[in-house]
Scaffold this motif. Structure first.
Motif, PDB file in Angstrom:
ATOM      1  N   UNK A 813       0.848  -1.187   0.000  1.00  0.00           N
ATOM      2  CA  UNK A 813       0.000   0.000   0.000  1.00  0.00           C
ATOM      3  C   UNK A 813       0.886   1.240   0.000  1.00  0.00           C
ATOM      4  N   UNK A 814       0.713   2.091  -0.993  1.00  0.00           N
ATOM      5  CA  UNK A 814       1.461   3.351  -1.084  1.00  0.00           C
ATOM      6  C   UNK A 814       0.733   4.257  -2.052  1.00  0.00           C
ATOM      7  N   UNK A 815       1.126   5.523  -2.080  1.00  0.00           N
ATOM      8  CA  UNK A 815       0.406   6.492  -2.912  1.00  0.00           C
ATOM      9  C   UNK A 815       0.527   6.167  -4.391  1.00  0.00           C
ATOM     10  N   UNK A 816       1.624   5.549  -4.809  1.00  0.00           N
ATOM     11  CA  UNK A 816       1.778   5.197  -6.226  1.00  0.00           C
ATOM     12  C   UNK A 816       0.890   4.034  -6.638  1.00  0.00           C
ATOM     13  N   UNK A 817       0.350   3.314  -5.658  1.00  0.00           N
ATOM     14  CA  UNK A 817      -0.554   2.203  -5.969  1.00  0.00           C
ATOM     15  C   UNK A 817      -2.013   2.542  -5.686  1.00  0.00           C
ATOM     16  N   UNK A 818      -2.302   3.819  -5.536  1.00  0.00           N
ATOM     17  CA  UNK A 818      -3.682   4.294  -5.457  1.00  0.00           C
ATOM     18  C   UNK A 818      -3.916   5.142  -6.706  1.00  0.00           C
ATOM     19  N   UNK A 819      -4.718   4.640  -7.621  1.00  0.00           N
ATOM     20  CA  UNK A 819      -4.941   5.306  -8.904  1.00  0.00           C
ATOM     21  C   UNK A 819      -6.194   6.177  -8.834  1.00  0.00           C
ATOM     22  N   UNK A 820      -6.234   7.206  -9.685  1.00  0.00           N
ATOM     23  CA  UNK A 820      -7.316   8.185  -9.667  1.00  0.00           C
ATOM     24  C   UNK A 820      -7.967   8.263 -11.040  1.00  0.00           C
ATOM     25  N   UNK A 821      -9.299   8.126 -11.080  1.00  0.00           N
ATOM     26  CA  UNK A 821      -9.996   8.220 -12.362  1.00  0.00           C
ATOM     27  C   UNK A 821     -10.218   9.686 -12.733  1.00  0.00           C
ATOM     28  N   UNK A 822     -11.032   9.928 -13.751  1.00  0.00           N
ATOM     29  CA  UNK A 822     -11.200  11.295 -14.237  1.00  0.00           C
ATOM     30  C   UNK A 822     -11.837  12.205 -13.200  1.00  0.00           C
ATOM     31  N   UNK A 823     -12.583  11.647 -12.261  1.00  0.00           N
ATOM     32  CA  UNK A 823     -13.197  12.431 -11.194  1.00  0.00           C
ATOM     33  C   UNK A 823     -12.412  12.339  -9.892  1.00  0.00           C
ATOM     34  N   UNK A 824     -11.180  11.845  -9.977  1.00  0.00           N
ATOM     35  CA  UNK A 824     -10.285  11.687  -8.831  1.00  0.00           C
ATOM     36  C   UNK A 824     -10.821  10.683  -7.806  1.00  0.00           C
ATOM     37  N   UNK A 825     -11.663   9.761  -8.245  1.00  0.00           N
ATOM     38  CA  UNK A 825     -12.071   8.673  -7.370  1.00  0.00           C
ATOM     39  C   UNK A 825     -10.907   7.687  -7.272  1.00  0.00           C
ATOM     40  N   UNK A 826     -10.574   7.256  -6.048  1.00  0.00           N
ATOM     41  CA  UNK A 826      -9.394   6.397  -5.882  1.00  0.00           C
ATOM     42  C   UNK A 826      -9.714   4.922  -6.081  1.00  0.00           C
ATOM     43  N   UNK A 827      -8.737   4.200  -6.593  1.00  0.00           N
ATOM     44  CA  UNK A 827      -8.860   2.755  -6.742  1.00  0.00           C
ATOM     45  C   UNK A 827      -7.512   2.128  -6.403  1.00  0.00           C
ATOM     46  N   UNK A 828      -7.544   1.183  -5.474  1.00  0.00           N
ATOM     47  CA  UNK A 828      -6.334   0.479  -5.068  1.00  0.00           C
ATOM     48  C   UNK A 828      -5.894  -0.428  -6.211  1.00  0.00           C
ATOM     49  N   UNK A 829      -4.600  -0.413  -6.502  1.00  0.00           N
ATOM     50  CA  UNK A 829      -4.078  -1.157  -7.644  1.00  0.00           C
ATOM     51  C   UNK A 829      -2.790  -1.881  -7.269  1.00  0.00           C
ATOM     52  N   UNK A 830      -2.232  -2.590  -8.241  1.00  0.00           N
ATOM     53  CA  UNK A 830      -0.956  -3.296  -8.158  1.00  0.00           C
ATOM     54  C   UNK A 830      -0.975  -4.358  -7.065  1.00  0.00           C
ATOM     55  N   UNK A 831      -1.518  -5.515  -7.400  1.00  0.00           N
ATOM     56  CA  UNK A 831      -1.657  -6.612  -6.454  1.00  0.00           C
ATOM     57  C   UNK A 831      -0.612  -7.694  -6.690  1.00  0.00           C
ATOM     58  N   UNK A 832       0.532  -7.303  -7.250  1.00  0.00           N
ATOM     59  CA  UNK A 832       1.576  -8.284  -7.536  1.00  0.00           C
ATOM     60  C   UNK A 832       2.193  -8.898  -6.299  1.00  0.00           C
ATOM     61  N   UNK A 833       2.079  -8.210  -5.148  1.00  0.00           N
ATOM     62  CA  UNK A 833       2.626  -8.753  -3.901  1.00  0.00           C
ATOM     63  C   UNK A 833       1.540  -9.236  -2.958  1.00  0.00           C
ATOM     64  N   UNK A 834       0.280  -9.154  -3.397  1.00  0.00           N
ATOM     65  CA  UNK A 834      -0.841  -9.459  -2.503  1.00  0.00           C
ATOM     66  C   UNK A 834      -0.794 -10.918  -2.057  1.00  0.00           C
ATOM     67  N   UNK A 835      -1.345 -11.139  -0.863  1.00  0.00           N
ATOM     68  CA  UNK A 835      -1.339 -12.476  -0.279  1.00  0.00           C
ATOM     69  C   UNK A 835      -2.712 -12.785   0.268  1.00  0.00           C
ATOM     70  N   UNK A 836      -3.298 -13.892  -0.185  1.00  0.00           N
ATOM     71  CA  UNK A 836      -4.586 -14.324   0.355  1.00  0.00           C
ATOM     72  C   UNK A 836      -4.374 -14.967   1.710  1.00  0.00           C
ATOM     73  N   UNK A 837      -5.274 -14.668   2.646  1.00  0.00           N
ATOM     74  CA  UNK A 837      -5.185 -15.193   3.999  1.00  0.00           C
ATOM     75  C   UNK A 837      -6.335 -16.169   4.223  1.00  0.00           C
ATOM     76  N   UNK A 838      -5.996 -17.410   4.582  1.00  0.00           N
ATOM     77  CA  UNK A 838      -7.045 -18.402   4.813  1.00  0.00           C
ATOM     78  C   UNK A 838      -7.796 -18.142   6.100  1.00  0.00           C
ATOM     79  N   UNK A 839      -7.104 -17.499   7.058  1.00  0.00           N
ATOM     80  CA  UNK A 839      -7.766 -17.195   8.313  1.00  0.00           C
ATOM     81  C   UNK A 839      -7.402 -18.138   9.425  1.00  0.00           C
TER      82      UNK A 839
END
Length: 989
Positions: A813-839
């Motif tokens: 999670x970092x500012x470079x991985x939060x993308x902004x659409x034309x209305x500056x709505x944020x979307x979290x991106x870049x899940x190359x390091x993401x890890x699923x948690x079984x719980x």
């Protein structure tokens, strides 16, 4: 006859105890009516609630019945993800004893009438939901209630007086709410309580209840962040059963009472973050069960009492006080001592030389004191010491030779002392090392080849010493290292060319040495390098143009060497915050990308370097004019030559057989409805469409033939065998099943013979990092827009942590991985390091093989434990919040050496004093802070903006707490942020 009776009794017992009776049709009707009318079950966990099912309802998910009578005893919806209002009608089942709604999405207020329907329950758990309003009144007697858990909701107002009239209540947990009344005295009427948790509520400042000693059966008292003030009441001594007493992070004051010495059962005392003063009382001689004592961040003075040294301690923590005096030798001889933490006090004198001789020390931290002299030679005599923190003292002399045999060490910080001599050879190369920091001492000698044994090392920080000799080639075996600082030493010889194999490096600083030779050219492996400093050495040759291909390099300092030649134009491709090649022997014209005032100071000191208009550099000579007549002749000749060549080729092509184009084999997956083909995408992956590059690949902006704009990530071919495949799989597995408005959409994937591509929706305004720190310098983002971005990004992360099945930890999670659409709505991106948690317990505490993420955003515990949890993402998000407020990158050089934004904010807060002439004064981290010192003034914030900013700052500091347990969940963060506008309206009103 007796035999017949016996048989009859056996038969009756069989039917009573073996054959279950069925619940009444009325109970089944109640359950089905509530399900259909009041509950939203998005995960389908109660889909099996069917009246015709065998043994209904006892066979239904979440229902527990009496095995003998078949009566419904318990409804357990724990973590089912169910939404709706409080289902009071469940309580119309007269046999129901336990109702667990914990960790769901129930909301709205609860009326006292609905609440009263549940008066026959033994256990009622409504924790981790979204209930609002006041805690409901207990208008009827809850005579059987033993457990009431309402923690982590949004209840506000006073604690109802009727709550103090529950005769059998043993567990009361109302922590993590918005309760803003007083802590009432009537809580001490609940004399059966064994557990009382009221922490993390904005109560009115007030003292602990004076009659708290009436709770003689209380074992756990948890009241952190509860606005407590004043002294401890005398009745503390009457808590005869207490085991865990936690009042940390309040405003309690006065002396710590000696009456604590009468609490014979106590195991843990947490007093840190208050205003206690005076000496630590002589109260420990009878506390044989005490395993943890933490009185950090207070105003304690004097010596540590010797009675403390005789305790069978597992952990002692007296950090961040103003304790004075020497450390007793009796403490050093404690046979049960495993963790000793005395950091940030005023201890003086030497450490007892017997430390560790008779104890199984695991963690030793005496940093931030005035200790001096040599280290105890037997500190690691039992070979169990893992963590050694000695920094910010006045220790001197050499490191004892015995420390070279301390194979258990994994985390060492001994910077800012006066150590000297050579380090024991073995001390360099323990295979358990993850962190080694020796900065700013007087160590001598060379770095031995044995350092290659420390293959798990992620950070090596040894700057500011007198290390000499060549940098050994064996250092290239530290494949996990991400942060290497060997600056300010006396290293000589050439830089090992193999150092470019360290592909996880994010920072490399070898400045202020005597290194000679050329800068390596084969740097293609440095895809994660953000900072490179080789300044103040004796490097020669030209600057490699290959440095311009490093995808995330933002800091390049090559000043004060003997470099020659021109500045490579390829370096203009970098997005540099610092570029310094001053005081070399460079020549020629400054490339266009550096021909502006921002870079001028980094160009000076090169007499043969010129620019057309950049002062004070000399002007470049203009080339001599060429005759227009000669130009025309040459142009005509070139035109004729090219035309002739085209004609020849056309004729030749007619004579050659037509070869069919080889059609590449693709495996494609579409996750959304798309109107394009793989060829439309692949043909557009050209240089002019390149918009960015990162550690995993390049990103292109592609306008397709149908007019649609998409973003295409092409993964690095060199990494395909392992890392590229991991990134691709992680992105597909995560985004392929995630649907949320604040998470970027994956449209399409393609796998070819020599590439992997991922096609996403295109975000017109790029990343938050680009907008905040790019050419426009955050001018597009006023505070309301920044706040909206914070809330939206929080929603996206909360979905990943709490609503995705399985849960997902982003890990970057970092500012470079939060993308902004034309209305500056944020979307979290870049899940190359993401890890699923079984719980499950094993997965939730899983350690990764190396550090993932970006410096400045990485949670402190993750950096040395490598344990992945959701709280790591929470920390990173807190850094993003600070970034939005301050407008600077997390590792901005203006914060000072070795400081990130979190340390800087805390330092500013705790060192600031109130200035009567300034506005926007707030209390922050124990200090008086003028928000003008922090807030990005490019936003031109209004007075009402400051009201929101203050509250967001509070959330950011909570998210970046040093201990993961003190950080809120992302679901809680969302609620805290959503409540800020209402706080703003009250403030401005």
């Amino acid at each position: 006859m007796d035999y017949m009776k016996l048989q009859l009794l056996i038969l009756i017992s069989f039917f009573l105890f073996i054959v279950p009776a069925s619940s009444s049709p009325r109970d089944i009707a109640i359950l089905l009516r509530v399900k259909s009318a009041q509950l939203d079950d998005p995960n389908g966990l109660i889909a099996d609630w069917n009246g015709s099912a065998p043994n209904a309802p006892c066979s239904w998910n979440g229902i527990k019945c009496d095995r003998r009578t078949g009566q419904v005893l318990s409804i357990d919806f724990g973590s089912f993800g169910i939404a709706g209002r409080f289902p009071a009608d469940f309580c119309r089942i007269s046999t129901l004893q336990e109702l667990n709604l914990g960790d769901n999405s129930f909301g709205e207020s609860i009326s006292s009438d609905s609440w009263s329907l549940c008066s026959h329950l033994h256990l009622l758990n409504i924790s981790l939901n979204f209930f609002v309003g006041r805690l409901p009144e207990f208008v009827t007697k809850f005579d059987n209630l033993t457990v009431l858990d309402a923690n982590s909701n949004n209840f506000s107002g006073e604690i109802p007086a009727s709550l103090g009239r529950l005769p059998k209540l043993q567990v009361l947990n109302i922590a993590n709410n918005l309760l803003n009344g007083s802590i009432p005295e009537f809580l001490t009427n609940l004399t059966e309580l064994t557990r009382l948790e009221i922490a993390a509520n904005p109560f009115k400042p007030g003292p602990l209840p004076s009659s708290i000693g009436r709770l003689g059966k209380l074992r756990i008292f948890y009241a952190r962040f509860a606005s407590l003030v004043g002294n401890f009441p005398d009745s503390i001594k009457d808590l005869k059963s207490i085991q865990d007493f936690d009042v940390a992070n309040n405003n309690l004051s006065g002396k710590i009472p000696e009456s604590f010495g009468k609490l014979k059962t106590i195991q843990q005392i947490e007093l840190f973050g208050n205003h206690f003063s005076g000496e630590l009382p002589d109260m420990f001689s009878g506390l044989g069960s005490l395993s943890r004592f933490d009185a950090s961040e207070n105003n304690l003075t004097g010596k540590i009492p010797e009675t403390l040294t005789h305790l069978p301690l597992e952990s002692l923590n007296l950090n961040d006080n103003q304790l004075e005096g020497e450390i007793s030798e009796n403490l050093a001889l404690n046979p049960n001592l495993s963790q000793l933490k005395l950091f940030n006090n005023r201890f003086s004198g030497t450490l007892p030389q017997t430390f560790g001789l008779s104890s199984d020390l695991d963690e030793f931290d005496v940093s931030g004191n005035n200790l001096e002299g040599s280290l105890p030679p037997n500190l690691c005599s039992r070979k169990k010491l893992r963590i050694l923190n000695l920094f910010d003292n006045k220790f001197n002399g050499p490191i004892p030779e015995s420390y070279g045999q301390c194979y258990s060490l994994s985390y060492v910080r001994i910077y800012n002392n006066q150590f000297s001599g050579e380090l024991p050879t073995g001390f360099w190369g323990f295979d358990g090392y993850t962190f080694l920091e020796l900065r700013n001492n007087n160590f001598q000698g060379s770095i031995p080849a044995s350092i290659s044994n420390a293959r798990g090392l992620t950070q090596i920080l040894i700057s500011g010493n007198n290390f000499s000799g060549e940098l050994p080639a064996e250092i290239c075996n530290l494949e996990e290292v991400v942060f290497m600082d060997i600056s300010k030493n006396q290293l000589s010889g050439q830089l090992p060319s193999c150092i470019t194999r360290l592909k996880k490096l994010q920072k490399l600083d070898l400045s202020q040495n005597r290194i000679r030779g050329q800068i390596p050219k084969s740097v293609s492996s440095w895809n994660e390098l953000t900072e490179l400093s080789l300044a103040d050495n004796q490097l020669t040759g030209e600057i490699p143009g290959e440095l311009g291909m490093l995808p995330v390099l933002t800091y390049l300092d090559l000043a004060s060497n003997l470099l020659s030649g021109e500045i490579p134009s390829e370096l203009s491709k970098l997005k540099l915050n610092k570029f310094n090649v001053s005081n070399n022997r460079l020549e020629g014209k400054v490339p266009l990308g550096f021909d502006n005032d921002f870079f001028v100071s980094g160009l000076l000191g090169n007499p043969d370097l010129c620019s057309p208009d950049l002062k004070p550099l000399p002007q470049c000579r203009r080339p001599k004019s060429v005759s227009l007549y000669l130009v025309c002749i040459l142009s005509a000749f070139a035109f004729i030559l090219v035309g002739s060549l085209v004609c020849v080729l056309l004729k030749a092509s007619k004579l050659l057989p037509i070869r069919s184009k080889r059609k590449s084999v693709w495996r494609i997956t579409a996750f959304q409805r798309v109107g394009f083909t793989e060829r439309d995408v692949l043909d557009a992956l050209i240089e002019k469409n390149l918009i960015g590059a990162g550690g995993s690949g390049r990103v292109y902006r592609v306008k397709l033939k149908n007019g649609q704009m998409v973003a295409v990530k092409k993964l690095w071919a060199a990494k395909r065998e392992r890392e590229s495949e991991e990134v691709f799989r992680s992105e597909v597995e995560t985004l392929g099943r995630v649907r949320h408005g604040n998470i970027v959409k994956l449209l399409y994937t393609g796998i070819g013979d020599d590439f992997r591509i991922l096609v996403y929706e295109y975000m017109e305004n790029g990343s938050l990092g680009d907008v905040l720190h790019g050419e426009k310098g955050g001018l597009l983002l006023d505070w309301p827009r920044r706040f909206a971005i914070a809330v939206g990004a929080a929603h996206g992360l909360a979905y990943l942590h709490h609503d995705s099945v399985p849960a997902v930890v982003h890990r970057d999670v970092k500012s470079n991985n939060i993308l902004l659409d034309e209305d500056f709505r944020p979307k979290v991106a870049d899940f190359g390091l993401a890890k699923a948690m079984r719980g499950d317990a094993e997965e939730s505490d899983q350690a990764m093989s190396h550090i993932a993420g970006s410096y400045g955003y990485i949670a402190p515990e993750y950096a040395y434990t490598l344990k992945i949890t959701e709280k790591s993402d929470v920390y990173s998000f807190g850094v993003v919040l600070l970034e939005l407020i301050i407008g600077k990158r997390p590792n901005d050089s203006s914060f000072g050496e070795d400081k990130d934004v979190v340390k800087w904010v805390l330092e500013v807060a705790t060192s600031s004093k109130k200035d009567e002439g300034t506005g926007h004064i707030v209390t922050c981290a124990g200090g008086i802070l003028d928000l003008n010192q922090l807030v990005d003034q490019r936003m031109n914030p209004s007075a009402s903006d400051y009201a929101e900013i203050k509250n967001v700052l509070d959330v950011a500091l909570l998210c970046t707490s040093a201990l993961p347990i003190n950080r809120p969940s992302m679901r809680r963060v969302v609620e805290l942020l959503k409540n800020i506008p209402s706080a703003r309206s009250k403030t401005t009103h």
